[in-house]
Design a protein around this motif. Structure first.
Motif, PDB file in Angstrom:
ATOM      1  N   GLU A   6       0.912  -1.131   0.018  1.00  0.00           N
ATOM      2  CA  GLU A   6      -0.024   0.090   0.061  1.00  0.00           C
ATOM      3  C   GLU A   6       0.813   1.328  -0.120  1.00  0.00           C
ATOM      4  OE1 GLU A   6      -3.251   0.222  -0.567  1.00  0.00           O
ATOM      5  OE2 GLU A   6      -3.160  -2.003  -0.781  1.00  0.00           O
ATOM      6  N   ARG A   7       1.815   1.290   0.797  1.00  0.00           N
ATOM      7  CA  ARG A   7       2.842   2.350   0.730  1.00  0.00           C
ATOM      8  C   ARG A   7       3.597   2.595  -0.585  1.00  0.00           C
ATOM      9  NH1 ARG A   7       4.870   0.074   5.343  1.00  0.00           N
ATOM     10  NH2 ARG A   7       6.928  -0.006   4.683  1.00  0.00           N
ATOM     11  N   ILE A   8       3.854   1.431  -1.189  1.00  0.00           N
ATOM     12  CA  ILE A   8       4.195   1.738  -2.531  1.00  0.00           C
ATOM     13  C   ILE A   8       3.461   2.165  -3.661  1.00  0.00           C
ATOM     14  CG2 ILE A   8       5.315   0.290  -4.748  1.00  0.00           C
ATOM     15  CD1 ILE A   8       6.373  -1.519  -2.485  1.00  0.00           C
ATOM     16  N   LYS A   9       2.238   1.741  -3.487  1.00  0.00           N
ATOM     17  CA  LYS A   9       1.149   2.118  -4.571  1.00  0.00           C
ATOM     18  C   LYS A   9       0.662   3.685  -4.222  1.00  0.00           C
ATOM     19  CE  LYS A   9      -1.783  -1.259  -3.638  1.00  0.00           C
ATOM     20  NZ  LYS A   9      -2.639  -2.207  -3.990  1.00  0.00           N
ATOM     21  N   ASN A  10       0.704   4.181  -2.978  1.00  0.00           N
ATOM     22  CA  ASN A  10       0.554   5.410  -2.352  1.00  0.00           C
ATOM     23  C   ASN A  10       1.381   6.464  -2.833  1.00  0.00           C
ATOM     24  OD1 ASN A  10      -2.153   4.704  -1.459  1.00  0.00           O
ATOM     25  ND2 ASN A  10      -1.309   4.450   0.634  1.00  0.00           N
ATOM     26  N   ALA A  11       2.685   5.846  -2.753  1.00  0.00           N
ATOM     27  CA  ALA A  11       3.848   6.699  -3.311  1.00  0.00           C
ATOM     28  C   ALA A  11       4.009   7.118  -4.714  1.00  0.00           C
ATOM     29  CB  ALA A  11       5.218   5.950  -2.814  1.00  0.00           C
ATOM     30  N   PHE A  12       3.574   5.846  -5.495  1.00  0.00           N
ATOM     31  CA  PHE A  12       3.517   6.042  -6.959  1.00  0.00           C
ATOM     32  C   PHE A  12       2.575   7.051  -7.313  1.00  0.00           C
ATOM     33  CE2 PHE A  12       1.509   4.983 -11.233  1.00  0.00           C
ATOM     34  CZ  PHE A  12       2.784   5.105 -11.704  1.00  0.00           C
ATOM     35  N   TRP A  13       1.462   6.975  -6.659  1.00  0.00           N
ATOM     36  CA  TRP A  13       0.385   8.274  -6.971  1.00  0.00           C
ATOM     37  C   TRP A  13       0.738   9.415  -6.558  1.00  0.00           C
ATOM     38  CZ3 TRP A  13      -3.075   7.163 -10.471  1.00  0.00           C
ATOM     39  CH2 TRP A  13      -3.852   5.989 -10.699  1.00  0.00           C
ATOM     40  N   GLU A  14       1.323   9.821  -5.440  1.00  0.00           N
ATOM     41  CA  GLU A  14       1.991  10.857  -5.041  1.00  0.00           C
ATOM     42  C   GLU A  14       2.847  11.382  -6.099  1.00  0.00           C
ATOM     43  OE1 GLU A  14       2.968  11.038  -0.952  1.00  0.00           O
ATOM     44  OE2 GLU A  14       1.333   9.982  -0.360  1.00  0.00           O
ATOM     45  N   VAL A  42      12.398   3.933  -9.474  1.00  0.00           N
ATOM     46  CA  VAL A  42      12.138   2.916  -8.650  1.00  0.00           C
ATOM     47  C   VAL A  42      12.727   3.472  -7.341  1.00  0.00           C
ATOM     48  CG1 VAL A  42      12.628   0.566  -7.435  1.00  0.00           C
ATOM     49  CG2 VAL A  42      12.155   0.902  -9.924  1.00  0.00           C
ATOM     50  N   ASN A  43      13.871   4.211  -7.341  1.00  0.00           N
ATOM     51  CA  ASN A  43      14.286   4.741  -6.089  1.00  0.00           C
ATOM     52  C   ASN A  43      13.646   5.856  -5.522  1.00  0.00           C
ATOM     53  OD1 ASN A  43      16.796   3.210  -5.982  1.00  0.00           O
ATOM     54  ND2 ASN A  43      18.042   4.580  -7.099  1.00  0.00           N
ATOM     55  N   MET A  44      12.994   6.465  -6.308  1.00  0.00           N
ATOM     56  CA  MET A  44      11.958   7.751  -5.840  1.00  0.00           C
ATOM     57  C   MET A  44      10.943   7.030  -5.076  1.00  0.00           C
ATOM     58  SD  MET A  44      11.995  10.278  -9.366  1.00  0.00           S
ATOM     59  CE  MET A  44      10.798  11.271  -9.029  1.00  0.00           C
ATOM     60  N   VAL A  45      10.167   6.128  -5.939  1.00  0.00           N
ATOM     61  CA  VAL A  45       9.216   5.226  -5.072  1.00  0.00           C
ATOM     62  C   VAL A  45       9.339   4.682  -3.785  1.00  0.00           C
ATOM     63  CG1 VAL A  45       7.482   3.336  -5.335  1.00  0.00           C
ATOM     64  CG2 VAL A  45       8.081   4.728  -7.388  1.00  0.00           C
ATOM     65  N   THR A  46      10.675   4.027  -3.725  1.00  0.00           N
ATOM     66  CA  THR A  46      11.108   3.525  -2.497  1.00  0.00           C
ATOM     67  C   THR A  46      11.442   4.445  -1.165  1.00  0.00           C
ATOM     68  OG1 THR A  46      13.324   3.070  -3.141  1.00  0.00           O
ATOM     69  CG2 THR A  46      11.756   1.096  -3.725  1.00  0.00           C
ATOM     70  N   GLN A  47      11.891   5.605  -1.804  1.00  0.00           N
ATOM     71  CA  GLN A  47      12.309   6.724  -0.769  1.00  0.00           C
ATOM     72  C   GLN A  47      11.041   7.212  -0.269  1.00  0.00           C
ATOM     73  OE1 GLN A  47      14.920   9.691  -2.629  1.00  0.00           O
ATOM     74  NE2 GLN A  47      16.478   8.166  -2.945  1.00  0.00           N
ATOM     75  N   LYS A  48       9.956   7.465  -1.128  1.00  0.00           N
ATOM     76  CA  LYS A  48       8.729   8.059  -0.558  1.00  0.00           C
ATOM     77  C   LYS A  48       8.101   6.856   0.235  1.00  0.00           C
ATOM     78  CE  LYS A  48       6.933  11.389  -2.675  1.00  0.00           C
ATOM     79  NZ  LYS A  48       6.460  12.360  -1.625  1.00  0.00           N
ATOM     80  N   ALA A  49       8.003   5.871  -0.236  1.00  0.00           N
ATOM     81  CA  ALA A  49       7.142   4.747   0.553  1.00  0.00           C
ATOM     82  C   ALA A  49       7.916   4.090   1.623  1.00  0.00           C
ATOM     83  CB  ALA A  49       7.099   3.448  -0.620  1.00  0.00           C
ATOM     84  N   HIS A  50       9.200   4.471   1.875  1.00  0.00           N
ATOM     85  CA  HIS A  50       9.981   4.152   3.306  1.00  0.00           C
ATOM     86  C   HIS A  50      10.108   2.451   3.156  1.00  0.00           C
ATOM     87  CE1 HIS A  50       9.619   8.060   4.723  1.00  0.00           C
ATOM     88  NE2 HIS A  50       8.340   8.104   4.573  1.00  0.00           N
ATOM     89  N   ARG A  83      14.806  -1.399  -2.063  1.00  0.00           N
ATOM     90  CA  ARG A  83      14.445  -1.977  -3.468  1.00  0.00           C
ATOM     91  C   ARG A  83      14.239  -3.451  -3.435  1.00  0.00           C
ATOM     92  NH1 ARG A  83      16.747   1.075  -7.896  1.00  0.00           N
ATOM     93  NH2 ARG A  83      17.107  -0.619  -8.832  1.00  0.00           N
ATOM     94  N   GLY A  84      14.894  -3.835  -2.632  1.00  0.00           N
ATOM     95  CA  GLY A  84      14.604  -5.496  -2.408  1.00  0.00           C
ATOM     96  C   GLY A  84      13.049  -5.716  -2.203  1.00  0.00           C
ATOM     97  N   THR A  85      12.519  -4.830  -1.252  1.00  0.00           N
ATOM     98  CA  THR A  85      10.957  -5.152  -0.908  1.00  0.00           C
ATOM     99  C   THR A  85      10.136  -4.681  -2.313  1.00  0.00           C
ATOM    100  OG1 THR A  85      11.247  -4.359   1.146  1.00  0.00           O
ATOM    101  CG2 THR A  85       8.847  -4.109   0.282  1.00  0.00           C
ATOM    102  N   PHE A  86      10.580  -3.566  -3.127  1.00  0.00           N
ATOM    103  CA  PHE A  86       9.861  -3.081  -4.068  1.00  0.00           C
ATOM    104  C   PHE A  86       9.775  -4.245  -5.215  1.00  0.00           C
ATOM    105  CE2 PHE A  86       9.731  -1.769  -8.671  1.00  0.00           C
ATOM    106  CZ  PHE A  86       8.631  -0.885  -8.436  1.00  0.00           C
ATOM    107  N   TYR A  87      11.081  -4.875  -5.512  1.00  0.00           N
ATOM    108  CA  TYR A  87      11.233  -6.141  -6.263  1.00  0.00           C
ATOM    109  C   TYR A  87      10.683  -7.302  -6.054  1.00  0.00           C
ATOM    110  CZ  TYR A  87      13.852  -2.837  -9.517  1.00  0.00           C
ATOM    111  OH  TYR A  87      14.322  -1.637 -10.340  1.00  0.00           O
ATOM    112  N   TYR A  88      10.302  -7.428  -4.704  1.00  0.00           N
ATOM    113  CA  TYR A  88       9.856  -8.657  -4.246  1.00  0.00           C
ATOM    114  C   TYR A  88       8.102  -8.438  -4.866  1.00  0.00           C
ATOM    115  CZ  TYR A  88       7.840 -12.205  -1.388  1.00  0.00           C
ATOM    116  OH  TYR A  88       7.023 -13.454  -1.032  1.00  0.00           O
TER     117      TYR A  88
END
Length: 211
Positions: free
Chosen positions: A15-23, A35-43, A46-51
């Motif tokens: 949910e944090r990743i999706k919300n970060a993307f919309w923001e 991807v770095n921008m998304v993971t930074q905003k989602a706290h 990168r491993g979590t994102f690519y999982y």
């Protein structure tokens, strides 16, 4: 890939990743988001994102599918707009989904999303008004396609004018929807060869089942 740490597992991280993307999409064109921008905003890392997502494109496809193409999402909301089911509109996250649709159209250039939404909604009308082996008349299909395209155009215009904030609809849009819905009901029922009363009964039944 190994599972992410416990504090990064679903559903919170997703949910944090999706919300970060919309923001991020509110401030950037898609091609400028990383991807770095998304993971930074989602706290998250990168491993979590690519999982959870193979790529940024995979994330885009997921959020579009969930928010815009799911038959219970924006297409159903647009159907309610066209049929003037105001009660159903208040039960959905429609202002937010409408705003995000405008956002996708502006930032991603996803014209194909509009085409898919039109197809889904047209199929809803087919289900409502036709028996199993029947088809919409050509005139009814043209009226429906024209109305859907017009409403999508209105949404795109209002978003570009900054009049869709994701929390409510502007008054001029509500007025236009109500005025158009009654006119549309008359035109579709006439084109399909059924009474207005039968048309309204079919719409009410579908709305009740869809909820």
């Amino acid at each position: 890939m190994a599972r992410p740490r416990k504090d990064q597992q679903e559903p919170a991280a997703v949910e944090r990743i999706k919300n970060a993307f919309w923001e991020l999409l509110e401030q950037n064109n898609l091609k400028h988001i990383t991807v770095n921008m998304v993971t930074q905003k989602a706290h998250c890392n990168r491993g979590t994102f690519y999982y959870h997502y193979e790529s940024l494109d995979a994330l885009l496809c997921t959020v579009i599918e969930e928010e815009l193409l799911n038959s219970k999402g924006l297409p159903l909301g647009i159907f309610y707009m066209l049929s003037n089911d105001s009660k159903a509109l208040t039960e959905m996250l429609l202002p937010q989904r409408t705003q995000r649709f405008g956002l996708v159209m502006k930032r991603c250039g996803q014209e194909c999303v509009a085409l898919k939404i039109r197809t889904i909604i047209a199929n809803m009308w087919q289900t409502i008004l036709c028996d199993e082996e029947e088809e919409l008349t050509t005139n009814a299909r043209i009226i429906i396609e024209y109305s859907i395209s017009g409403l999508i155009g209105v949404i795109d215009y209002l978003y570009r004018e900054g009049k869709l904030d994701g929390s409510s609809f502007p008054e001029e849009m509500i007025y236009a929807i109500k005025d158009n819905a009654h006119y549309l009901a008359i035109r579709i029922s006439n084109a399909q060869g059924i009474s207005l009363q039968e048309f309204e009964q079919c719409v009410r039944l579908y709305s009740h089942i869809a909820r």
